[in-house]
Design a protein around this motif. Structure first.
Motif, short mmCIF file in Angstrom:
data_model
loop_
_atom_site.label_atom_id
_atom_site.label_comp_id
_atom_site.label_asym_id
_atom_site.label_seq_id
_atom_site.Cartn_x
_atom_site.Cartn_y
_atom_site.Cartn_z
N GLU A 147 0.83 -1.21 0.00
CA GLU A 147 0.00 0.00 0.00
C GLU A 147 0.86 1.26 0.00
OE1 GLU A 147 -2.51 2.15 3.43
OE2 GLU A 147 -3.22 0.13 2.95
N GLU B 238 2.60 1.54 -3.52
CA GLU B 238 1.70 1.86 -4.62
C GLU B 238 1.11 3.27 -4.52
OE1 GLU B 238 -0.98 -1.47 -4.60
OE2 GLU B 238 0.39 -2.68 -5.81
N SER B 239 1.08 3.83 -3.32
CA SER B 239 0.54 5.19 -3.17
C SER B 239 1.64 6.25 -3.24
CB SER B 239 -0.25 5.31 -1.87
OG SER B 239 0.59 5.09 -0.76
#
Length: 194
Positions: free
Chosen positions: A75, A78-79
């Motif tokens: 997470e 990917e952010s």
């Protein structure tokens, strides 16, 4: 009384969730079956309907912890802005929030020495989970070859786990935060710079 397969699956999930957290917070040897079952809202007698042994629960709980940690790292990566994935992973891993939440954090920093003392049969099963975690994070590690990325992973993540463990041992909140800040700067400079 017979329970539905769904009910049994939900109980299994509750036990696993409680064990993954309890083991990281208190250690696998300190968290007895009775404690875990009570936290899951079940009786100790029902344990063996779900697991063959405490070692089986331990292996599944550690696998769950690696999976949770991998999801969090994914997470963060990917952010992150393009080219900043590893930096975001390092920042998340070496954050004050992670240091202050061992029950929800890295299983290596919480249980490393205990994992190393487990019987070979248990360590082999845990190694499968550790390698699955590595594979989730590996795409964000720089390197020309897979072997180079694996080598960097094997240096970076255990090193960060050691820093996190030391930070958790530090009594002063200011010193803890300073230690984490310095470690983040170091690891970003040595691993995350293109």
């Amino acid at each position: 009384m017979r329970y539905s397969p769904e009910h049994k699956a939900q109980n299994h999930e509750n036990i696993l969730s409680m064990a993954a957290r309890s083991f990281r917070e208190h250690g696998g040897d300190s968290s007895g079956i009775g404690t875990v079952m009570k936290k899951a809202g079940l009786t100790k007698g029902g344990f063996y309907r779900h697991f063959k042994s405490k070692d089986d629960l331990f292996v599944e709980a550690v696998a769950r912890a690696f999976d949770e940690m991998g999801a969090g790292m994914l997470e963060a990566a990917e952010s992150a802005p393009e080219g900043q994935a590893l930096r975001a992973i390092i920042e998340r891993y070496l954050s004050l929030g992670h240091a202050n939440s061992p029950g929800m954090g890295c299983v290596l920093s919480a249980l490393g020495p205990e994992l190393a003392r487990k019987p070979l049969s248990v360590r082999k099963r845990i190694e499968v989970s550790r390698e699955a975690y590595r594979e989730r994070v590996l795409p964000f590690i720089p390197g020309q070859t897979r072997e180079e990325r694996i080598a960097k992973f094997q240096l970076l993540f255990p090193s960060m786990a050691g820093v996190l463990t030391a930070a958790r041992m530090t009594l002063s909140p200011q010193k803890r935060e300073q230690m984490l800040n310095e470690a983040r700067k170091f690891f970003i400079a040595h691993f995350a710079k293109a």
